[in-house]
Design a protein around this motif. Sequence first.
Motif, PDB file in Angstrom:
ATOM      1  N   PHE A  29       1.383  -1.259   0.333  1.00  9.93           N
ATOM      2  CA  PHE A  29       0.297  -0.299  -0.210  1.00  9.93           C
ATOM      3  C   PHE A  29       1.043   1.038  -0.195  1.00  9.93           C
ATOM      4  O   PHE A  29       1.658   1.153   0.629  1.00  9.93           O
ATOM      5  CB  PHE A  29      -0.994  -0.036   1.442  1.00  9.93           C
TER       6      PHE A  29
ATOM      7  N   PHE B 229      -6.600  -8.305  -2.373  1.00 10.21           N
ATOM      8  CA  PHE B 229      -7.473  -7.950  -1.543  1.00 10.21           C
ATOM      9  C   PHE B 229      -7.508  -8.627  -0.107  1.00 10.21           C
ATOM     10  O   PHE B 229      -7.720  -8.124   0.209  1.00 10.21           O
ATOM     11  CB  PHE B 229      -8.915  -7.238  -1.934  1.00 10.21           C
TER      12      PHE B 229
ATOM     13  N   ASN C 208      -5.261  -6.266   5.717  1.00 10.73           N
ATOM     14  CA  ASN C 208      -6.364  -6.373   4.896  1.00 10.73           C
ATOM     15  C   ASN C 208      -7.086  -7.285   5.568  1.00 10.73           C
ATOM     16  O   ASN C 208      -8.262  -7.335   6.233  1.00 10.73           O
ATOM     17  CB  ASN C 208      -6.836  -6.448   3.618  1.00 10.73           C
TER      18      ASN C 208
ATOM     19  N   LEU D 226     -11.208  -7.623   6.819  1.00 16.38           N
ATOM     20  CA  LEU D 226     -11.525  -5.888   5.122  1.00 16.38           C
ATOM     21  C   LEU D 226     -12.590  -7.368   4.397  1.00 16.38           C
ATOM     22  O   LEU D 226     -14.012  -5.837   4.294  1.00 16.38           O
ATOM     23  CB  LEU D 226     -10.934  -5.645   4.073  1.00 16.38           C
TER      24      LEU D 226
ATOM     25  N   CYS E 247     -14.451  -4.494  -0.743  1.00 19.01           N
ATOM     26  CA  CYS E 247     -14.450  -3.307  -0.377  1.00 19.01           C
ATOM     27  C   CYS E 247     -14.330  -2.084  -1.289  1.00 19.01           C
ATOM     28  O   CYS E 247     -13.630  -1.687  -1.581  1.00 19.01           O
ATOM     29  CB  CYS E 247     -13.002  -2.768   0.806  1.00 19.01           C
TER      30      CYS E 247
ATOM     31  N   GLU F 138     -15.088   1.400  -1.184  1.00 21.33           N
ATOM     32  CA  GLU F 138     -13.646   2.142  -0.772  1.00 21.33           C
ATOM     33  C   GLU F 138     -12.215   1.946  -1.223  1.00 21.33           C
ATOM     34  O   GLU F 138     -11.383   2.669  -1.564  1.00 21.33           O
ATOM     35  CB  GLU F 138     -13.840   2.901   1.007  1.00 21.33           C
ATOM     36  N   LEU F 139     -11.824   0.903  -1.407  1.00 17.55           N
ATOM     37  CA  LEU F 139     -10.523  -0.024  -1.254  1.00 17.55           C
ATOM     38  C   LEU F 139     -11.094   0.524  -3.046  1.00 17.55           C
ATOM     39  O   LEU F 139      -9.771   0.693  -3.251  1.00 17.55           O
ATOM     40  CB  LEU F 139     -10.071  -0.986  -0.704  1.00 17.55           C
ATOM     41  N   GLU F 140     -11.915  -0.217  -3.725  1.00 16.26           N
ATOM     42  CA  GLU F 140     -11.963  -0.063  -4.890  1.00 16.26           C
ATOM     43  C   GLU F 140     -11.673   1.282  -5.016  1.00 16.26           C
ATOM     44  O   GLU F 140     -10.739   1.483  -6.850  1.00 16.26           O
ATOM     45  CB  GLU F 140     -13.176  -0.968  -5.631  1.00 16.26           C
TER      46      GLU F 140
ATOM     47  N   TYR G 289     -10.041   3.578  -4.090  1.00 14.45           N
ATOM     48  CA  TYR G 289      -8.465   3.685  -4.101  1.00 14.45           C
ATOM     49  C   TYR G 289      -8.161   3.991  -5.002  1.00 14.45           C
ATOM     50  O   TYR G 289      -7.152   4.668  -5.638  1.00 14.45           O
ATOM     51  CB  TYR G 289      -7.998   3.058  -2.311  1.00 14.45           C
TER      52      TYR G 289
ATOM     53  N   CYS H 295     -13.885   8.428   5.466  1.00 14.01           N
ATOM     54  CA  CYS H 295     -14.048   7.140   5.545  1.00 14.01           C
ATOM     55  C   CYS H 295     -15.430   6.372   6.078  1.00 14.01           C
ATOM     56  O   CYS H 295     -15.193   6.264   7.122  1.00 14.01           O
ATOM     57  CB  CYS H 295     -13.236   6.165   4.885  1.00 14.01           C
TER      58      CYS H 295
ATOM     59  N   PHE I 295     -11.737  -0.030   6.587  1.00 17.39           N
ATOM     60  CA  PHE I 295     -11.243   0.534   5.882  1.00 17.39           C
ATOM     61  C   PHE I 295     -10.782   1.499   6.702  1.00 17.39           C
ATOM     62  O   PHE I 295      -9.344   2.371   6.212  1.00 17.39           O
ATOM     63  CB  PHE I 295     -11.774   0.673   4.673  1.00 17.39           C
TER      64      PHE I 295
END
Length: 255
Positions: free
Chosen positions: A3, A69, A75, A80, A88, A90-92, A94, A137, A142
Amino acid sequence: MAFTSARNILDIKEKTHFKHENTRINKYTLADKLPQQLSELTIRPAYSIRRITNSDREKVLDFLGRFFFRDEPLNIAVNLLDGPEDRCYELEEYVSASLPDGVSVAAVDDDDEFVGVVVNGIARREEFSTEDKSVSCPNPKFQRILKVLGHLEREARIWDKLPPSCHTALEVRIVSTHSEWRGKGLMKALCEESERIAREIGADALRMDTTSAFSAAAAERLKYKKIYEVPYADLPYAPLPEPPHYDAKVYIKEI
């Protein structure tokens, strides 16, 4: 595996050499220098490296959903994704936020299937912000990860460690390879192509924030310099991944 910077989160936003050309696809073989006596055997598949475009968004998300992921230590630490069909968003977001920069790369096999992905983004000195974007968020799991990434962004202070003339850096934000292709130098090739792209766009440095022991080791193999680290245990809000993932680190490489 890695990350990286939280700069644009939720702004809902291995030796291999490359020839410097504006438009091309490089071909690599996993059976280089095959001994003459084995030349009659089948050569293992080749892969090509190409730029990722906005139209690849779903393909990138599908690949990362299968090979990043669910495997990334942070995660896992926050659970997660509970079930095999969980997502997720929100991760997508990002991930998706970096794609318009046009500096991400993928390795594809002979069937045009992704076997490796590096999601890169562009960071500029004048856009540096200490704003804590985790507060917006809505996903509490996340959000904890975002707070760690935000801490790295604020405390590493990369622009203080780079020459004043450096105004642009390419950030290696997410690196992932297909499980069956690991250990074959794929990540090295992808990161070397990322470095070529960094030069192409006029960046003077690359940045990689690592959240696992594996990605930190990879950064060091790639000759990145560590400029900051923090144990997860020192951050009260941070997830606590299983060993050997004890800390998060920030690396830079001047080019």
